[in-house]
Design a protein around this motif. Structure first.
Motif, PDB file in Angstrom:
ATOM      1  N   HIS A   1       0.824  -1.221   0.000  1.00 58.01           N
ATOM      2  CA  HIS A   1       0.000   0.000   0.000  1.00 58.01           C
ATOM      3  C   HIS A   1       0.852   1.263   0.000  1.00 58.01           C
ATOM      4  N   SER A   2       1.923   1.263   0.757  1.00 51.36           N
ATOM      5  CA  SER A   2       2.756   2.468   0.880  1.00 51.36           C
ATOM      6  C   SER A   2       4.076   2.353   0.125  1.00 51.36           C
ATOM      7  N   HIS A   3       4.154   1.410  -0.790  1.00 48.55           N
ATOM      8  CA  HIS A   3       5.415   1.201  -1.501  1.00 48.55           C
ATOM      9  C   HIS A   3       5.692   2.385  -2.438  1.00 48.55           C
ATOM     10  N   PRO A   4       6.906   2.961  -2.368  1.00 42.87           N
ATOM     11  CA  PRO A   4       7.239   4.105  -3.242  1.00 42.87           C
ATOM     12  C   PRO A   4       7.081   3.802  -4.729  1.00 42.87           C
ATOM     13  N   LEU A   5       7.350   2.567  -5.116  1.00 40.09           N
ATOM     14  CA  LEU A   5       7.242   2.218  -6.529  1.00 40.09           C
ATOM     15  C   LEU A   5       5.789   2.304  -7.009  1.00 40.09           C
ATOM     16  N   ASN A   6       4.853   1.986  -6.118  1.00 40.38           N
ATOM     17  CA  ASN A   6       3.445   2.130  -6.497  1.00 40.38           C
ATOM     18  C   ASN A   6       3.075   3.599  -6.698  1.00 40.38           C
ATOM     19  N   ASN A   7       3.648   4.471  -5.888  1.00 36.95           N
ATOM     20  CA  ASN A   7       3.403   5.900  -6.067  1.00 36.95           C
ATOM     21  C   ASN A   7       3.922   6.360  -7.429  1.00 36.95           C
ATOM     22  N   GLU A   8       5.086   5.861  -7.817  1.00 34.92           N
ATOM     23  CA  GLU A   8       5.651   6.216  -9.119  1.00 34.92           C
ATOM     24  C   GLU A   8       4.769   5.695 -10.254  1.00 34.92           C
ATOM     25  N   ARG A   9       4.286   4.466 -10.104  1.00 34.26           N
ATOM     26  CA  ARG A   9       3.449   3.873 -11.148  1.00 34.26           C
ATOM     27  C   ARG A   9       2.138   4.654 -11.299  1.00 34.26           C
TER      28      ARG A   9
ATOM     29  N   ALA B   1       1.619   7.711 -10.600  1.00 37.27           N
ATOM     30  CA  ALA B   1       1.895   9.047 -11.132  1.00 37.27           C
ATOM     31  C   ALA B   1       1.978   9.035 -12.657  1.00 37.27           C
ATOM     32  N   ARG B   2       2.390   7.921 -13.226  1.00 37.45           N
ATOM     33  CA  ARG B   2       2.477   7.847 -14.686  1.00 37.45           C
ATOM     34  C   ARG B   2       1.271   7.128 -15.300  1.00 37.45           C
ATOM     35  N   GLY B   3       0.247   6.864 -14.481  1.00 44.20           N
ATOM     36  CA  GLY B   3      -0.994   6.296 -14.989  1.00 44.20           C
ATOM     37  C   GLY B   3      -1.040   4.788 -15.052  1.00 44.20           C
ATOM     38  N   ALA B   4      -0.055   4.137 -14.439  1.00 43.04           N
ATOM     39  CA  ALA B   4      -0.031   2.667 -14.414  1.00 43.04           C
ATOM     40  C   ALA B   4      -0.815   2.154 -13.202  1.00 43.04           C
ATOM     41  N   LEU B   5      -1.298   0.923 -13.298  1.00 41.40           N
ATOM     42  CA  LEU B   5      -2.001   0.322 -12.176  1.00 41.40           C
ATOM     43  C   LEU B   5      -1.041   0.041 -11.021  1.00 41.40           C
ATOM     44  N   ALA B   6      -1.538   0.218  -9.825  1.00 39.19           N
ATOM     45  CA  ALA B   6      -0.740  -0.122  -8.651  1.00 39.19           C
ATOM     46  C   ALA B   6      -0.782  -1.624  -8.413  1.00 39.19           C
ATOM     47  N   LEU B   7       0.343  -2.162  -7.965  1.00 41.00           N
ATOM     48  CA  LEU B   7       0.363  -3.545  -7.525  1.00 41.00           C
ATOM     49  C   LEU B   7      -0.089  -3.513  -6.066  1.00 41.00           C
ATOM     50  N   ASN B   8      -1.348  -3.847  -5.838  1.00 46.15           N
ATOM     51  CA  ASN B   8      -1.885  -3.693  -4.486  1.00 46.15           C
ATOM     52  C   ASN B   8      -2.226  -5.006  -3.793  1.00 46.15           C
TER      53      ASN B   8
END
Length: 310
Positions: free
Chosen positions: A186-194, A196-203
Motif C-alpha cells: 500500500h505504501s510502496h514508493p514504486l506504487n506511487n511512481e506507477r 503518477a504515470r498512470g499505471a495500475l498499482a500492484l496492491n
C-alpha cells in the motif's frame, strides 16, 4: 503426439452461442477418429482447481484434494520436497459493490519492478524461520515453508476478471499472509511512481498452488500444451477467442489429424479442457470396414456439443 488445449469452452450463453457458430472442420474429423479415454476429470466451474490442472495432475499421477494441487512446486525442476506456494502479483479493482481481480499482465510489470516489489516483501518470509523464496518471472513468485502444506486455495485463473469474495481462501494462514502483503504494498514508493504515470498499482497478490509435490511421474515428453485460448476466454472476448480457435484448428489440430490419418496405430492423444471438465481422447485401431468407410465419407463429430459438455 499428445495435444492439450485448455480453455476450450466455458459456461454461459455467450460461450454456448460462440461454440454453435464455430466452424472447426479439423477438430470435428479428429474427434470422430479418436475414442474417449476414461471418465472426465474435474467437477464444476466452482472447483478451486481448473480442469487443466486436474488433467496435468492425472498425467503426473499426483493425488491431492480439491484446491490442494501443488502447482507452485510444478514450476520448479527441483522443488526439494518443500511446501511451495505461488504468489501472483495482481491489482484488485474496488467497485461500488465488489472487488475484481485484474490479471498480472494488466500490471505490465518490468522485471526490475517485479524484483524490487518481491525483495521489499522479504521480511514476511525470513530465511532464519525456515522460509525459502524464488523469483521466477515478473508475474510469478514462489515461497516455501512447512506452513504452506495442505492449504486449499483457488487457481489464479478462477479469479481473474471476477469478484474475489467467493474465491478467497478459508485458511486463516493464507488470509493473514495476503493482508500483510497488501499492507506493505500500500505504501510502496514504486506504487506511487506507477500511479503518477498512470499505471495500475500492484496492491495485492493471489496465493495459489500450495503444497508438496508428490507426483509419481514426469509429464510425457510428447505433451504439447497450447494456451492461446486462455487470455480471450478469461477476458470474455468471444470474438478473439473464436479467432484463436480457428487458428488452432488450422494449425496444431490439423497437424495432429494428419498424423492420426498417416499413423493410426501410433499412441496419439488429445485433451480438451473446459471450465468444468477435462476429457482425454486417444487413437484406436480401426477395422477394415471402418477404414473403407472413412475413405468414402469423412467422419464428423459435433464439436459444439462435445466442447459444450466440458
Amino acid at each position: 503426439m499428445h495435444l492439450m488445449i485448455p480453455y476450450a469452452s466455458a459456461t454461459g450463453d455467450a460461450a454456448t452461442h460462440t461454440l454453435a457458430e464455430l466452424n472447426l472442420p479439423h477438430l470435428a474429423e479428429l474427434l470422430a477418429r479418436l475414442k474417449p479415454e476414461g471418465a472426465p476429470l474435474g467437477s464444476d466451474e466452482f472447483s478451486f482447481n481448473t480442469p487443466m490442472e486436474w488433467a496435468l495432475a492425472d498425467l503426473r499421477a499426483c493425488r491431492a484434494d480439491e484446491g490442494c494441487l501443488p502447482t507452485a512446486a510444478w514450476a520448479l525442476k527441483n522443488h526439494g520436497g518443500l511446501a511451495w506456494a505461488r504468489l501472483s502479483p495482481i491489482h484488485l479493482a474496488v467497485g461500488s459493490d465488489q472487488i475484481t481481480a485484474l490479471p498480472p499482465e494488466n500490471l505490465s510489470l518490468t522485471e526490475a519492478e517485479s524484483q524490487e516489489f518481491f525483495a521489499s516483501l522479504a521480511e514476511l518470509w525470513p530465511s532464519d524461520e525456515g522460509w525459502q523464496s524464488r523469483w521466477l518471472a515478473a508475474d510469478a513468485w514462489l515461497i516455501a515453508h512447512p506452513s504452506m502444506a495442505g492449504l486449499s486455495s483457488a487457481s489464479l485463473d478462477r479469479v481473474v476478471h471476477r469478484h474475489v469474495d467467493s474465491w478467497m481462501p478459508t485458511s486463516r494462514r493464507l488470509r493473514s499472509l495476503q493482508n500483510e502483503i497488501q499492507m506493505l504494498l500500500h505504501s510502496h514508493p514504486l506504487n506511487n511512481e506507477r500511479e503518477a504515470r498512470g499505471a495500475l498499482a500492484l496492491n495485492s497478490v493471489w496465493i495459489s498452488g500450495c503444497g508438496i509435490d508428490t507426483s509419481a511421474k514426469a509429464l510425457p515428453h510428447e505433451l504439447q500444451i497450447d494456451e492461446r485460448l486462455r487470455e480471450p476466454l478469461l477476458a470474455g472476448d468471444w470474438e478473439s477467442w473464436s479467432r484463436a480457435w480457428v487458428d488452432l484448428d488450422a494449425g496444431p489440430v490439423a497437424q495432429m489429424l494428419a498424423q492420426v490419418k498417416s499413423e493410426p496405430a501410433a499412441p496419439h492423444g488429445l485433451t480438451l479442457c473446459g471450465e468444468r471438465l477435462a476429457q482425454r481422447w486417444h487413437a484406436h485401431p480401426n477395422t477394415g470396414w471402418q477404414r473403407l468407410w472413412q475413405r468414402w465419407l469423412t467422419p464428423r463429430a459435433n464439436t459444439a456439443a462435445l466442447l459444450g459438455a466440458l
